[in-house]
Design an enzyme around this catalytic site. Structure first.
Site, PDB file in Angstrom:
ATOM      1  N   ASP A   1      20.173 -12.607   2.817  1.00 38.16           N
ATOM      2  CA  ASP A   1      19.286 -13.644   3.356  1.00 38.16           C
ATOM      3  C   ASP A   1      17.883 -13.510   2.757  1.00 38.16           C
ATOM      4  O   ASP A   1      17.742 -13.079   1.614  1.00 38.16           O
ATOM      5  CB  ASP A   1      19.258 -13.510   4.895  1.00 38.16           C
ATOM      6  CG  ASP A   1      19.029 -14.834   5.587  1.00 38.16           C
ATOM      7  OD1 ASP A   1      17.904 -15.343   5.518  1.00 38.16           O
ATOM      8  OD2 ASP A   1      19.970 -15.372   6.200  1.00 38.16           O
TER       9      ASP A   1
ATOM     10  N   HIS B   1      13.724 -16.560   8.351  1.00 37.23           N
ATOM     11  CA  HIS B   1      15.166 -16.771   8.504  1.00 37.23           C
ATOM     12  C   HIS B   1      15.955 -15.455   8.465  1.00 37.23           C
ATOM     13  O   HIS B   1      16.866 -15.230   9.268  1.00 37.23           O
ATOM     14  CB  HIS B   1      15.611 -17.721   7.389  1.00 37.23           C
ATOM     15  CG  HIS B   1      17.007 -18.235   7.490  1.00 37.23           C
ATOM     16  ND1 HIS B   1      18.074 -17.594   6.907  1.00 37.23           N
ATOM     17  CD2 HIS B   1      17.510 -19.336   8.081  1.00 37.23           C
ATOM     18  CE1 HIS B   1      19.178 -18.293   7.139  1.00 37.23           C
ATOM     19  NE2 HIS B   1      18.857 -19.354   7.845  1.00 37.23           N
TER      20      HIS B   1
ATOM     21  N   SER C   1      23.422 -21.188  10.438  1.00 29.78           N
ATOM     22  CA  SER C   1      22.799 -19.908  10.083  1.00 29.78           C
ATOM     23  C   SER C   1      22.655 -18.977  11.275  1.00 29.78           C
ATOM     24  O   SER C   1      22.706 -17.768  11.123  1.00 29.78           O
ATOM     25  CB  SER C   1      21.381 -20.137   9.570  1.00 29.78           C
ATOM     26  OG  SER C   1      21.387 -20.457   8.219  1.00 29.78           O
TER      27      SER C   1
END
Ligand SMILES: *[C@@H]1O[C@H](CO)[C@@H](O)[C@H](O)[C@H]1NC(C)=O
Ligand SMILES: *[C@@H]1O[C@H](CO)[C@@H](O)[C@H](O)[C@H]1NC(C)=O
Ligand SMILES: *[C@@H]1O[C@H](CO)[C@@H](O)[C@H](O)[C@H]1NC(C)=O
Ligand SMILES: *[C@@H]1O[C@H](CO)[C@@H](O)[C@H](O)[C@H]1NC(C)=O
Ligand SMILES: *[C@@H]1O[C@H](CO)[C@@H](O)[C@H](O)[C@H]1NC(C)=O
Ligand SMILES: *[C@@H]1O[C@H](CO)[C@@H](O)[C@H](O)[C@H]1NC(C)=O
Ligand SMILES: *[C@@H]1O[C@H](CO)[C@@H](O)[C@H](O)[C@H]1NC(C)=O
Ligand SMILES: *[C@@H]1O[C@H](CO)[C@@H](O)[C@H](O)[C@H]1NC(C)=O
Ligand SMILES: *[C@@H]1O[C@H](CO)[C@@H](O)[C@H](O)[C@H]1NC(C)=O
Length: 737
Positions: free
Chosen positions: A138, A199, A529
């Site tokens: 990520d 994220h 996600s």
């Protein structure tokens, strides 16, 4: 003609910048991945030389060593190289090459959630949980977040071979590496596994973050935040940068993670648009295949391109593809007009205006005339389009999302009537008070504006309510069917992915809207996600009780124990939620598992018509594709059944399956088929399976017969035992889908 050559010139300048002068005459040089299957440990040290010689042969006289960007050689054999399309085509013909495909830029897809799915803080935990290493591919991680402190953690498991670049490992974050094989960092990129996007931190803490009390976003979502496996270790692989995540870097992350020795991989990434890549040209399928060979399950986001059918982008049967479902907490933003009318707005509005009313104005009634804007421009609330004198201090009703708060010229807030589906509040964030409403709400507000000379409105701070319909799959979550292998069901499973609160870098604004300065150690975001790390954690939880189970066995346990979801709330049924919502507690004791070995996948690839030579080079198993009945897609031993059939044509199809007893040694399971009457008949033979030992295997067939006259028919097979119900979805659908 002019524009074309001007464009060529630009491209040429660009490529000169990329890789020096060597290819300046050539208009279009792109990064390609040349995939060659297994790496051979003995040849590892010469892999790079071999790759270099292949590149030299293809490029010829103008060869520059920089063209070879990266050699993947730890877990598989491939390289990233800058080539023209012609050169790429020649490369594809060279010995040993399985596929050549262009590197693309992907995007990331965002805790009450654990309690909602029935996985409370105080569950039984395996003493081996702290040996489980969760790899997260990520945007990196914010290592100082409370979610990742290592109080109480012992040193990393002995098997671990990873390390940390730039940041200091602790006993919680035991690996951290970044990848940018072309070296083209953006201005805002920090060359480190440190996460400045948010994220990566959010996903890692959802999967395996510590228990942190008093998490909240400006008072919202208050409570404890925790990962599903808080004792597990985290290893971070960062292929994502401000410009996105590129194929070449994602493959480098897989290569490294597999060889470091992670146990489960979490990949919350996917393509920007709906694409159906061949399994040998899909970095996620390739990476996950080599992971599977090493016993590592890859959990991957289904993508956020729903609600259309066929909007999935992850198809490999060896991955766990995860859809995003809602939880029972629902955020809403109340909007009240001066006439008393109340609307349920959707947004994460952190601003408390003390319930005060403000004058309301329609953006179309406030054009910046001196700036040359008319009403049809100003209604969209674009930059400079509004007359500051008219909107300052008021709440503006806009017809489009302003990309910058400055565009609102000193307005106190805004309303945007734009949506039909209210399922995901956190998709809408803005550094001013605001709420998104339905188009119907917008019409009511317009007629209120017409009815009074003194219109007013109040926007309340976002409120936390209850959604009694949950769980259902979010509208953004990508849907099946599977466009690569129509007779394999995708997605596999659903997990919470709507309005999830988890850790956030304290330096990163909570929205990407220009000018947002709000900071918080936690943030509420949505996406497949966010669903993916929930499924990753559930897989890690199962692994902590059953360290020797194969990736397919873990996936089977998760799927057959999933909580059923309602087709009434999701007409796309299994194409929305797969087997249903994850249920980690039940997944630990599934009774039976549908296991799949590497050689089974190899037979499946044979059956799919892949080139035998190519298949040989990705496996150490003997390969002899012979198109026997056992190579049909229906015989891949998955815990789900999918069948694509023409409408109004009768058919008979047979699936072969084998289950392994992982429950009590002596146990008996009876087949229970649930099928809508009159359309299909489904027969299971034998219909009773009696086991006398743990690990014992029993085979059976499922024969599906009938005619379908609708898009999708959902059925299921439940092996009903004393301690477990082992449930598989059966989906028959028509090409009309
Ligand atoms: C925890 O494990 C014990 C012993 O294995 C069992 O008796 C108990 O029911 C389990 N508790 C839960 C909540 O699963
Ligand atoms: C991280 O380390 C690499 C090489 O070791 C170095 O090039 C890079 O500048 C470092 N990044 C930071 C943010 O210190
Ligand atoms: C605003 O209204 C809500 C109910 O909608 C109420 O709970 C809250 O106390 C009010 N706030 C103020 C500052 O009056
Ligand atoms: C109107 O637009 C012009 C130029 O587009 C800009 O300079 C000006 O500040 C705007 N006026 C107002 C009142 O927003
Ligand atoms: C508004 O302005 C745009 C260009 O700025 C023009 O194309 C359009 O016709 C104008 N609309 C009206 C109703 O005048
Ligand atoms: C409000 O009035 C405007 C013009 O006066 C008209 O175009 C619009 O249709 C009206 N809107 C509603 C919802 O009544
Ligand atoms: C398989 O691929 C190799 C290498 O690309 C090629 O030489 C061979 O002809 C292919 N075989 C078949 C049966 O297509
Ligand atoms: C197919 O598999 C079944 C068991 O699953 C086995 O009995 C049969 O011999 C196999 N057939 C072929 C042609 O390999
Ligand atoms: C469905 O119909 C098409 C065209 O009529 C045919 O080519 C195809 O083989 C049929 N598919 C199945 C699964 O029967």
């Amino acid at each position: 003609m002019f524009s074309l050559s001007a464009w060529r010139l630009l491209v040429c300048l660009f490529c000169c910048f990329l890789i020096l002068e060597a290819h300046c005459h050539d208009p279009k040089i792109e990064t390609y991945i040349v995939y060659m299957g297994n790496h051979h440990p003995k040849e590892m040290h010469v892999a790079e030389l071999h790759h270099m010689s292949m590149v030299r042969r293809v490029i010829g006289r103008n060869f520059a060593p920089q063209a070879l960007l990266h050699s993947y050689k730890k877990s598989f054999n491939a390289f990233a190289v800058r080539l023209t399309q012609d050169q790429a085509e020649r490369m594809a013909e060279m010995d040993g090459v399985i596929s050549v495909f262009q590197s693309k830029t992907h995007k990331p897809q965002t805790t009450r959630s654990w309690d909602f799915i029935g996985f409370p803080q105080q569950v039984n935990r395996s003493s081996l949980e702290s040996d489980v290493i969760v790899g997260v591919i990520d945007f990196g991680i914010w290592p100082e977040s409370d979610s990742f402190n290592d109080h109480g953690f012992s040193s990393p498991p002995k098997k671990w071979k990873g390390s940390c670049q730039n940041i200091t490992c602790n006993n919680k974050i035991i690996g951290a590496k970044y990848f940018r094989v072309d070296g083209l960092f953006g201005e805002d990129d920090i060359r480190s596994p440190r996460d400045t996007d948010g994220h990566g931190t959010h996903c890692a803490s959802t999967a395996a973050g510590n228990w942190v009390n008093s998490a909240n976003l400006y008072g919202m979502g208050k409570g404890a935040a925790r990962g599903g496996v808080p004792s597990a270790r985290i290893a971070i692989y960062k292929p994502c940068w401000s410009s996105g995540c590129q194929t070449a870097d994602i493959l480098a992350a897989f290569d490294e993670a597999i060889s470091d020795g992670v146990d489960i991989l979490s990949v919350s990434l996917g393509s920007r648009s709906v694409v159906y890549p061949d399994l040998f040209e899909d970095e996620f399928a390739i990476g996950a295949f080599h992971a599977m060979k090493k016993g590592i399950l890859t959990s991957i986001a289904a993508n956020n391109l729903g609600p259309d059918l066929s909007s999935m982008t992850s198809f490999a049967p060896w991955t766990l593809s995860v859809a995003a479902s809602t939880i029972d907490r629902k955020f809403s933003t109340k909007v009240q007009l001066g006439n008393g009318m109340v609307f349920e707005g959707v947004s994460i509005n952190t601003f408390d205006l003390q319930n005060k009313t403000y004058p309301l104005i329609y953006s179309g009634d406030a054009p910046n005339i001196t700036g040359g804007f008319n009403s049809s421009r100003s209604r969209l609330c674009g930059e400079n389009s509004l007359d500051e004198a008219k909107v300052k201090g008021k709440i503006v009703l806009c017809d489009s999302f302003p990309n910058d708060p400055a565009a609102l010229s000193g307005a106190a807030g805004f309303l945007l009537p734009a949506i039909s589906n209210k399922d995901t509040a956190s998709l809408f964030r803005f550094p001013l008070p605001f709420a998104v409403l339905t188009l119907t709400d917008g019409t009511s507000i317009r007629s209120y504006l017409n009815s009074t000379s003194n219109p007013t409105v109040a926007i309340y701070k976002t409120n936390e309510g209850k959604d009694s319909l949950a769980p259902y799959v979010a509208s953004f979550s990508s849907r099946g069917p599977n466009m690569i292998t129509p007779n394999i069901l995708k997605p596999d499973i659903a997990a919470p992915g709507v309005d999830i609160i988890a850790a956030w870098p304290p330096i990163t604004p909570i929205s990407k809207v220009q000018g947002d300065k709000r900071l918080s150690k936690f943030n509420i975001i949505s996406g497949t996600s966010m669903a993916c790390p929930h499924a990753t954690a559930a897989a890690a939880y199962v692994k902590s009780f059953h360290p020797t189970w194969s990736p397919a066995a873990i996936k089977s346990a998760l799927m057959t124990s999933a909580t059923p979801m309602s087709p009434a709330l999701n007409p796309e049924a299994e194409f929305a939620y797969g087997a249903g919502q994850i249920n980690p507690l039940k997944a630990v004791a599934p009774g039976l598992v549908y296991d799949i070995s590497e050689s089974d996948y190899v037979r499946f690839l044979c059956g799919q018509g892949y080139n035998t030579t190519s298949i040989r080079s990705i496996t150490d198993e003997a390969v002899n594709c012979k198109k026997t009945e056992n190579e049909t897609v229906w015989d891949l031993n998955l815990p789900s059944f999918a069948l694509k059939r023409n409408i109004s044509q009768s058919f008979t199809s047979v699936f072969h399956r084998t289950v392994t007893n992982v429950g009590a040694a002596k146990s008996v399971y009876k087949a229970n088929v649930i099928v809508p009457p009159s359309l299909l008949t489904i027969q299971v033979t034998p219909s009773v399976l009696s086991f006398s030992a743990v690990g014992e295997k029993k085979s059976f067939t499922v024969t599906v017969e009938g005619t379908i006259n609708v898009g999708i028919v959902s059925a299921s097979l439940i092996w009903d035992g004393a301690d477990s119900q082992v449930k598989s979805p059966i989906v028959v659908y028509s090409s009309a889908q």
